[in-house]
Scaffold this motif. Sequence first.
Motif, short mmCIF file in Angstrom:
data_model
loop_
_atom_site.label_atom_id
_atom_site.label_comp_id
_atom_site.label_asym_id
_atom_site.label_seq_id
_atom_site.Cartn_x
_atom_site.Cartn_y
_atom_site.Cartn_z
N LEU A 159 0.82 -1.22 0.00
CA LEU A 159 0.00 0.00 0.00
C LEU A 159 0.85 1.26 0.00
O LEU A 159 0.74 2.10 -0.90
N TYR A 160 1.69 1.43 1.00
CA TYR A 160 2.53 2.62 1.13
C TYR A 160 3.48 2.77 -0.07
O TYR A 160 3.73 3.88 -0.54
N GLY A 161 3.97 1.64 -0.57
CA GLY A 161 4.89 1.68 -1.70
C GLY A 161 4.24 1.35 -3.03
O GLY A 161 4.92 1.00 -4.00
N ASN A 162 2.91 1.48 -3.10
CA ASN A 162 2.17 1.09 -4.30
C ASN A 162 2.48 1.99 -5.49
O ASN A 162 2.75 3.18 -5.33
N GLU A 163 2.42 1.41 -6.68
CA GLU A 163 2.66 2.19 -7.90
C GLU A 163 1.52 3.14 -8.20
O GLU A 163 1.70 4.16 -8.87
N TYR A 174 -0.79 8.91 4.22
CA TYR A 174 -1.55 9.78 5.13
C TYR A 174 -1.95 9.03 6.39
O TYR A 174 -1.84 9.55 7.51
N ALA A 175 -2.38 7.79 6.22
CA ALA A 175 -2.78 6.97 7.37
C ALA A 175 -1.59 6.70 8.28
O ALA A 175 -1.68 6.84 9.51
N VAL A 176 -0.46 6.32 7.69
CA VAL A 176 0.74 6.01 8.47
C VAL A 176 1.22 7.24 9.24
O VAL A 176 1.58 7.14 10.43
N TRP A 208 -1.03 7.98 12.18
CA TRP A 208 -0.74 7.02 13.25
C TRP A 208 0.54 7.42 13.98
O TRP A 208 0.58 7.47 15.21
N ALA A 209 1.57 7.75 13.21
CA ALA A 209 2.88 8.07 13.81
C ALA A 209 2.82 9.32 14.67
O ALA A 209 3.58 9.46 15.63
N ALA A 210 1.90 10.25 14.32
CA ALA A 210 1.80 11.51 15.06
C ALA A 210 0.79 11.46 16.19
O ALA A 210 0.56 12.46 16.86
N GLU A 231 -7.22 -0.01 5.41
CA GLU A 231 -6.45 -1.24 5.21
C GLU A 231 -5.03 -1.07 5.76
O GLU A 231 -4.49 -1.99 6.39
N MET A 232 -4.45 0.11 5.54
CA MET A 232 -3.11 0.36 6.05
C MET A 232 -3.10 0.35 7.57
O MET A 232 -2.21 -0.23 8.21
#
Length: 304
Positions: free
Chosen positions: A197-201, A211-213, A216-218, A284-285
């Motif tokens: 997902l994060y590295g999707n073409e 954006y989701a990651v 979450w990280a923040a 999903e992420m």
Amino acid sequence: MAVTHIEDMARLESFAEKNHIEGLTLATLQHLDDGSYPMDKAEQFLSFQKRINQELLTHKVITFNPYTNWFANAQLSDAQVKSFIVQFSVFSNQFLVAQLHKMINADTIEEMRASKEILANEIGVHFSGNQQGTSVDNGDLGGLEGSVEGGRFHFRAAHFELLVRMAEQLGLDFHLLGKRSRGRKETLFFCDELIRLYGNENYQIATAASYAVENWAAAGFWDQLVAGLSLYKASHHMNKLPLTFFSWHSKVEANHAHHTQEELESFYFNFEVDEGEFIKTGLEMLDGVYAFWHGLDQDRQKLH
């Protein structure tokens, strides 16, 4: 053009109030004010943002993570800390693969460079911003933000090496860290979802996952980890245990939230966005993220 003057900020805030589009970042307001963004899309975005707030940012890994909530105030055992560090090292090292995919699959040269910034900093290149660096061990991690352009590379500033030095103080050898073979199935699921997902073409998929990651990280989990590890360090009289990997990320992620919002708005105003698919991908992420923590939560209940 960046908004730098107090007068400009006040003018743009007044512009937002007059047009009933409060809640947008100043960068977006600037584009709306100079006509480079269409005004009708502003209301559409604010409606989309409400959906994101209600449907995406309420995910349980953001609002209530059982593992990190426990971790922050727990009397951690040696076994629990070691298990946590091993699994986090797998995620940390395998994240490089996902970030490389994100860089390769970038939609523009600007996006490719933004991904390179993260990847280069991960492997040990300083941000060369004006902010004061953080001195650790025999090195310096540079500024909390800025650019790797002109930054200096140090092996010891690589994020994974920060974890390795911490693990060594806990009696964990290098061969136990970072490899897929050391990951729980939930940890590997998370790593694979980052690649998918994060590295999707597909640019929209990658943007939604990113954006989701970032949200979450923040959301504060780094602070919870720092709190729990600080208690462990004090209770076990481990004065030399370096917590830099976690304390550094806690500071860096606090700076990312605003940039993440600016990136979302820029994406929305410059592309045709399938709002439902964006939220579906983000969920999903975050399910992948939650799986990682759920695996750790299962582990810690078996360890004493």
